[in-house]
Design a protein around this motif. Structure first.
Motif, mmCIF file in Angstrom:
data_model
loop_
_atom_site.group_PDB
_atom_site.id
_atom_site.type_symbol
_atom_site.label_atom_id
_atom_site.label_comp_id
_atom_site.label_asym_id
_atom_site.label_seq_id
_atom_site.Cartn_x
_atom_site.Cartn_y
_atom_site.Cartn_z
ATOM 1 N N THR A 20 45.435 50.385 39.484
ATOM 2 C CA THR A 20 44.847 50.007 40.769
ATOM 3 C C THR A 20 45.672 48.914 41.438
ATOM 4 N N SER A 21 46.171 47.973 40.630
ATOM 5 C CA SER A 21 46.982 46.901 41.211
ATOM 6 C C SER A 21 48.274 47.458 41.794
ATOM 7 N N GLU A 360 38.098 42.139 36.195
ATOM 8 C CA GLU A 360 39.506 41.761 36.252
ATOM 9 C C GLU A 360 39.868 40.795 35.135
#
Ligand code: GDP
Length: 700
Positions: A20-21, A360
């Protein structure tokens, strides 16, 4: 927009590798989130500008451990990679890996390579290498894995430009497999190759072993001639995995060096505390406590602000626009309707901010691990904890928070039972009824009866959620993977960008998904309450004047009396009267009927509606409403309407009934079907009716 001229890039990788990052780094806010057709897996597409004015469609595929599908998420990946006709079929695949877990992550990489798609190996988290004493021999790895490698840190933004350059030159990247599939079972694979000389060997193998839809190969044809027994297939799959790991080990023996004297191990120490049998729970509940305090505290100001702004906007519109139906629709239907959607945003945004930070940072996996054993007994997953607890604020963000439960059955059960937890909208209803029917006494000198009742209602909601999960688990026949994998990622400082994008995405999903339905229902309710057939509605003012001719009312009271006369004879008033026979066994009259119908848009409307019916201006004038309600007499029985029996019956009704159109809208959005919200409505409200009926009949 997805354009055919753009390069199609698929992001593939195990969960938690930073996919996702990387996606966020490449696309920023140029993202579209939707669902894959027919299923509830999220489909994320973003757009990225590359060097030389080239553009790319970046498709973020769900995290998957291998191509041996065991969940719908993994099916999505396989279906796309097998189907060359798909308009998103990748020109180039980016397999994202975590430098600390390279060995395990490469399993998927070798499988993707076997599909002969040009593949770039993205090794992420390069910023951790120094800290962990890791060195890589990139040229060696590129040669033996037959790929190009981008060594990046999506956290620090290192290597992203090089990655973009590699994507542009995707045609030069080898699409050759790095290991020969036929080593799995030479004899079997050779005969396969002979039978289908034009097909890719590994694709054939996937068609035989996986239960996936497949467009351009006749699955039955392949399967009928090459079927093996289930146990034979399993054995071959295991052999495949072993062969792949042997290959990966050989490559990494030379390509990856770890100097273990460098690495410091704070992780296992922290793990020991956070998943401890006692401290683990204590810490978790403390964190929850802080989160909920903050959500309530911080949301209050923006929520009040939104509330006040829309109220004044509505007054403004009513004053400024020419009087008429359209103005009424705007000022009483549309503006409050939109306000009713936006008011949820602060809670949604704060909740998802906290959830993203917990996720996270790596802490959420520890919670899931901690709670899983308990929750599983009830057909839920460790990951159901967050939605169930978030439900005490509001079921809407809570249901949206079920998205990270991979198993569809557990996710569905969580969605279905979450609305039982006591949300904040029930609070005003509870508060006024408790004040009316529960004596303000103390037991044992310190236990306040009213407070106890409120607490019991909370426990009842939570207990009911767990109990119905248990029942649903027994009756729902949905297959899902039964094994439990929690990835224990390293502890990390949350990335602000990821948290921000997640909050924005979730808020957008709510506004454009459920928001539309909420607005529509608000408008319908406005119509039903503002219009009525016949004289009694249209000539309300005249009737009130005639009735009070001997004793004229002061202006506000007069207006209230007219409003009350109108409401009684509006469509919703007529509906309230129509349902009276059905609700009088519960101890309610038609006025409560109106309040129940109108509070279907949102529970807290209940108090406001009663205030209007009982001709008291301003719903926050609680003493007056309370006194009026307390004085209300049932003309048939001559008893008080709000007595102990009917009060308890109402409390139970609101505890269990699905009195929230917005929740139904979110359930529809999240399950992609009207079937589940309809089931929720029928079962919850049916159950509420029966319980309230029994309570009233016993207590009266
Ligand atoms: P996904 O599950 O593969 O989509 O992974 P995410 O993008 O959600 O990232 C998982 C975790 O790794 C998050 O805590 C990220 O902040 C963290 N992360 C992502 N990229 C990097 C990186 O380059 N370096 C470090 N140290 N952490 C990263």
């Amino acid at each position: 927009m997805v354009s055919k001229q753009n390069i199609n890039v698929a992001l593939i990788g195990n969960p938690n590798v930073g996919k996702t990052s990387v996606f966020n780094q490449l696309t920023g806010l140029n993202q579209q989130v939707g669902n894959y057709p027919g299923i509830t897996v999220e489909k994320k597409i973003g757009f990225c500008k590359l060097p030389n004015n080239i553009k790319a469609n970046i498709l973020d595929l769900p995290g998957t451990y291998s191509l041996n599908a065991s969940s719908i998420d993994e099916n999505v990946v396989i279906e796309l990679l097998l189907n060359k006709n798909d308009k998103l079929y990748p020109d180039v695949a980016l397999v994202v890996t975590d430098v600390e877990n390279l060995k395990r992550n490469l399993l998927l990489f070798t499988q993707i390579k076997d599909l002969e798609i040009p593949t770039i190996l993205v090794i992420n988290m390069a910023d951790r290498m120094k800290f962990k004493g890791i060195t890589l021999d990139i040229p060696y790895l590129e040669e033996h894995l037959k790929t190009k490698i981008a060594l990046i840190s999506s956290r620090k933004g290192y290597g992203i430009d090089e990655l973009k350059k590699l994507i542009v030159s995707y045609r030069t990247i080898s699409s050759e497999p790095c290991l020969n599939a036929s080593v799995i079972d030479p004899e079997y694979f050779n005969s396969l190759r002979k039978a289908f000389p034009n097909q890719l060997l590994y694709k054939l193998w996937l068609v035989i072993t996986q239960d996936v839809n497949f467009l351009n190969l006749e699955r039955n044809e392949v399967r009928s001639s090459f079927t093996k027994s289930h146990s034979d297939l399993k054995r071959l799959q295991q052999k495949e995995t072993i062969k792949r790991y042997q290959f990966i080990n050989d490559v990494l023996k030379v390509g990856l060096k770890i100097d273990s004297s460098v690495a410091r191990d704070y992780r296992s120490k922290l793990d020991r505390v956070l998943t401890h049998k006692v401290w683990g729970y204590v810490i978790f509940f403390l964190i929850l406590f802080v989160i909920f305090q903050s959500i309530f505290e911080w949301s209050k100001i923006p929520m009040d602000f939104i509330d006040a702004s829309f109220a004044s906007l509505s007054t403004h519109a009513a004053e400024e626009l020419p009087a008429g139906v359209l103005t009424n629709l705007i000022s009483q239907g549309i503006i409050p309707g939109i306000g009713g959607i936006l008011i949820f945003i602060p809670q949604i945004a704060f909740l998802f901010m906290f959830i993203s930070i917990l996720e996270e940072s790596g802490y959420m996996s520890r919670v899931v691990f901690l709670m899983d054993k308990i929750m599983r007994k009830f057909g839920l997953s460790g990951k159901s904890v967050v939605p169930l607890i978030s439900g005490t604020a509001c079921a809407i963000p809570a249901i949206m928070a079920t998205r990270n439960i991979e198993n569809w059955k557990e996710r569905l059960i969580t969605i279905l039972v979450t609305p039982f937890t006591t949300c904040s909208a029930r609070l005003p209803v509870y508060a006024i009824i408790i004040a009316l029917v529960i004596p303000d006494n103390r037991v044992f000198g310190f236990l306040n009866m009213q407070g106890m009742t409120l607490m019991l209602l909370y426990l009842l909601g939570f207990g009911m959620a767990i109990f119905s999960a248990y029942i649903l688990n027994k009756i729902l026949k949905i297959k899902g993977k039964t094994y439990f994998v929690v990835e224990m990622p390293n502890y990390k400082l949350p990335l602000f960008k990821n948290v921000g994008i997640n909050v924005i995405e979730k808020t957008k999903a709510f506004i454009f998904g459920a928001g539309k339905i909420i607005l529509a229902i608000s408008i319908v309710l406005w119509f039903l309450a503002s219009y009525g057939p016949g004289e009694k509605f249209n000539n309300a003012e005249k009737i009130v004047i005639e009735n009070t001719i001997n004793n004229p009312l002061p202006e506000t009271e007069f207006e209230n009396a007219v409003a009350s006369q109108k409401l009684e004879n509006s469509y919703i008033g007529i509906m309230g009267k129509a349902i009276e026979p059905a609700i009088s066994p519960l101890g309610y009259d038609w006025k409560i009927g109106i309040a129940i119908i109108s509070s279907f848009a949102a529970r807290e409307v209940f108090v406001g509606t009663l205030a209007t019916i009982y001709s008291v201006g301003g719903s926050d004038n609680e003493v007056t409403i309370k006194n009026k309600m307390a004085a209300e007499i049932n003309p048939v029985t001559g008893e008080k309407i709000f007595n102990f029996a009917s009060g308890i019956s109402l409390l139970l009704f609101y505890a269990f009934a699905m009195q929230c159109a917005s929740t139904l809208a979110v359930t529809k959005k999240e399950t992609n079907s009207w079937k589940w919200p309809a089931g929720q409505l029928i079962f919850m409200s049916g159950f509420a009716y029966v319980v309230a009926l029994i309570a009233y009949q016993i207590l009266k």
